[in-house]
Design a protein around this motif. Sequence first.
Motif, mmCIF file in Angstrom:
data_model
loop_
_atom_site.group_PDB
_atom_site.id
_atom_site.type_symbol
_atom_site.label_atom_id
_atom_site.label_comp_id
_atom_site.label_asym_id
_atom_site.label_seq_id
_atom_site.Cartn_x
_atom_site.Cartn_y
_atom_site.Cartn_z
ATOM 1 N N ILE A 4 13.262 -2.006 20.701
ATOM 2 C CA ILE A 4 12.549 -2.384 19.487
ATOM 3 C C ILE A 4 13.511 -2.277 18.314
ATOM 4 O O ILE A 4 14.028 -1.213 18.013
ATOM 5 N N SER A 5 13.764 -3.389 17.673
ATOM 6 C CA SER A 5 14.636 -3.392 16.512
ATOM 7 C C SER A 5 13.822 -2.970 15.301
ATOM 8 O O SER A 5 12.912 -3.662 14.874
ATOM 9 N N ARG A 6 14.143 -1.829 14.760
ATOM 10 C CA ARG A 6 13.384 -1.301 13.630
ATOM 11 C C ARG A 6 13.675 -2.058 12.335
ATOM 12 O O ARG A 6 12.949 -1.895 11.367
ATOM 13 N N MET A 7 14.694 -2.873 12.321
ATOM 14 C CA MET A 7 15.053 -3.604 11.110
ATOM 15 C C MET A 7 14.024 -4.670 10.750
ATOM 16 O O MET A 7 13.903 -5.044 9.611
ATOM 17 N N ARG A 8 13.275 -5.177 11.723
ATOM 18 C CA ARG A 8 12.380 -6.300 11.449
ATOM 19 C C ARG A 8 10.978 -5.878 11.025
ATOM 20 O O ARG A 8 10.129 -6.727 10.832
ATOM 21 N N TYR A 9 10.711 -4.605 10.913
ATOM 22 C CA TYR A 9 9.376 -4.148 10.568
ATOM 23 C C TYR A 9 9.309 -3.706 9.120
ATOM 24 O O TYR A 9 10.297 -3.263 8.552
ATOM 25 N N ASP A 10 8.123 -3.798 8.548
ATOM 26 C CA ASP A 10 7.967 -3.418 7.160
ATOM 27 C C ASP A 10 7.947 -1.895 7.000
ATOM 28 O O ASP A 10 7.822 -1.147 7.970
ATOM 29 N N GLY A 11 8.065 -1.478 5.764
ATOM 30 C CA GLY A 11 8.161 -0.056 5.447
ATOM 31 C C GLY A 11 6.945 0.770 5.828
ATOM 32 O O GLY A 11 7.089 1.931 6.230
ATOM 33 N N VAL A 12 5.740 0.220 5.712
ATOM 34 C CA VAL A 12 4.530 0.983 6.042
ATOM 35 C C VAL A 12 4.509 1.314 7.531
ATOM 36 O O VAL A 12 4.287 2.464 7.913
ATOM 37 N N PHE A 13 4.773 0.321 8.373
ATOM 38 C CA PHE A 13 4.812 0.563 9.818
ATOM 39 C C PHE A 13 5.879 1.600 10.148
ATOM 40 O O PHE A 13 5.624 2.548 10.906
ATOM 41 N N LEU A 14 7.093 1.423 9.612
ATOM 42 C CA LEU A 14 8.183 2.349 9.923
ATOM 43 C C LEU A 14 7.879 3.770 9.465
ATOM 44 O O LEU A 14 8.185 4.731 10.177
#
Length: 156
Positions: free
Chosen positions: A7-17
């Motif tokens: 899972i590439s964490r770069m493609r998710y928005d800040g709330v999810f992360l």
Amino acid sequence: MTDTTGISRMRYDGVFLKILQEVENASRFTESKKFKQHGHTSVFRHSCNVALLSSRLASIFRWKVDRPSLLKGALLHDYFLYDWHDKDPAHRWHGLRHPAVAYANAKRDFILTPTETDIIRHHMFPLTPTPPKSAEAVFVCIADKICAVLEILRIM
């Protein structure tokens, strides 16, 4: 940055992360990377898939939801922490029992909102008899079924 599940964490928005990091830091959630859910998909990745898809569905339908509770509940909906594929008699009837196990584990590690509780306890409807009460839980219930099919078919 990519973790062991791909899972590439770069493609998710800040709330999810932010919520994912909180869940990882406060619990045994990362252990779910060791367990397979559907096909070759880990429970960890499945839970992330469900969280992201349920959030996306709510957005597509322009439904006002408590997004942090939706994401946290979705991440914890399968927080049962065992390999249900094992022939252990305790895992018999996994489909019916795991929402209660996931809820007990989540309740042990977190203070849950009523919405998060609803998501975890009722995501297996209609296999389990009690339907979801909140819009967030309905979106997670639907996203869980969609993700399961796509993961089994290796589309997701």
